[in-house]
Enzyme design. Sequence first.
Site, PDB file in Angstrom:
ATOM      1  CD  GLN A   1     -21.202  -6.424  65.269  1.00 27.97           C
ATOM      2  OE1 GLN A   1     -20.199  -5.770  65.576  1.00 27.97           O
ATOM      3  NE2 GLN A   1     -22.326  -5.851  64.876  1.00 27.97           N
TER       4      GLN A   1
ATOM      5  CB  ALA B   1     -23.279  -6.289  60.982  1.00 28.02           C
TER       6      ALA B   1
ATOM      7  CB  SER C   1     -19.644  -6.742  62.135  1.00 26.60           C
ATOM      8  OG  SER C   1     -19.007  -5.484  62.324  1.00 26.60           O
TER       9      SER C   1
ATOM     10  CG  HIS D   1     -16.559  -2.475  63.135  1.00 26.58           C
ATOM     11  ND1 HIS D   1     -15.752  -1.454  63.586  1.00 26.58           N
ATOM     12  CD2 HIS D   1     -17.656  -1.869  62.624  1.00 26.58           C
ATOM     13  CE1 HIS D   1     -16.348  -0.281  63.358  1.00 26.58           C
ATOM     14  NE2 HIS D   1     -17.508  -0.510  62.774  1.00 26.58           N
TER      15      HIS D   1
ATOM     16  CG  ASP E   1     -17.461   2.786  63.684  1.00 24.48           C
ATOM     17  OD1 ASP E   1     -17.479   2.736  62.441  1.00 24.48           O
ATOM     18  OD2 ASP E   1     -18.184   2.087  64.416  1.00 24.48           O
TER      19      ASP E   1
ATOM     20  CD  GLU F   1     -22.861   3.073  59.908  1.00 21.37           C
ATOM     21  OE1 GLU F   1     -21.645   2.768  59.960  1.00 21.37           O
ATOM     22  OE2 GLU F   1     -23.757   2.388  60.431  1.00 21.37           O
TER      23      GLU F   1
ATOM     24  CD1 TRP G   1     -19.306   5.592  62.454  1.00 24.47           C
ATOM     25  CD2 TRP G   1     -20.943   7.059  62.061  1.00 24.47           C
ATOM     26  NE1 TRP G   1     -20.497   4.918  62.538  1.00 24.47           N
ATOM     27  CE2 TRP G   1     -21.525   5.806  62.309  1.00 24.47           C
ATOM     28  CE3 TRP G   1     -21.794   8.141  61.780  1.00 24.47           C
ATOM     29  CZ2 TRP G   1     -22.905   5.594  62.290  1.00 24.47           C
ATOM     30  CZ3 TRP G   1     -23.171   7.932  61.772  1.00 24.47           C
ATOM     31  CH2 TRP G   1     -23.706   6.675  62.025  1.00 24.47           C
TER      32      TRP G   1
HETATM   33 ZN   LIG Z   1     -18.650   1.095  61.966  1.00 23.43          ZN
END
Ligand SMILES: [Zn+2]
Length: 260
Positions: free
Chosen positions: A147, A168, A173, A175, A182, A231, A233
Amino acid sequence: MTGNRKGKRRRAFVLILLFLVLSGFNFFVSPHIRDKAGEGETVSVSASAPAQSETAREETSPSEEDKVSTVDKSSEYLILVNKTHGLGKNYEPEDLKNVNSVAGDRDGKYQKMRRKAANAFNRLTKAAKREGHIIKLTSGYRPYSYQQILYRQYVKEDGKNRAEQYSAKPGYSEHQTGLVADVSSPSVNYNLVQAYGNTAEGKWLAKNAHKYGFIIRYPKGKEDITGYEYEPWHLRYVGKDAAAEIYSRGVTLEEYLGES
Ligand SMILES: [Zn+2]
């Protein structure tokens, strides 16, 4: 005689009085009190309580939002990560695993998810495929270090202000939780674009992701709350029950957890 009788009566009276005082009048009084208390209990339990709860039910039933949630909001799958809630440098889930449906042109190192989320994602993509939609994971778990690389690159390209609308800072993040996917599809060449929301796959996700425990984490019109642009996704695993509630109430994770 008279005086003697009077004396006896007085002694008897004093003894009775003494008995009453010592017994705290319990002997005569308490059965009556017990009865009354009994009546009171009976009244409150059998008559007034159901009447009250019926009224309460009537008042709360019309709104989904007022329903009492049965979801444990301290669940590890409801962890909140956003611009003000970070994970730190060393957070790394121990149960990461590969998922079945991945976009092959990306680094497989960053296409893992936590076990429960990965299994749910596999069910989601399988169900989508049955209905004719190809949905693949482009990016899943991202460690702090990766990240950091991405964030620096975006800041360099777009400047800090613009970059922070879609990316981020390292440690912040979602993630990094391992609960995020995603996703994309052939219809948009596996790109991450807002137009994805208007494709058949994007629409299918918005309508069905919650059935598999996922939410569209950054919805349109909630940018002020989530801190991110729309977003379509970015899927976040929260578990089926929480996802169903978040979906039916039309709220963000922040609102759901009472953090906004
Ligand atoms: Zn994402």
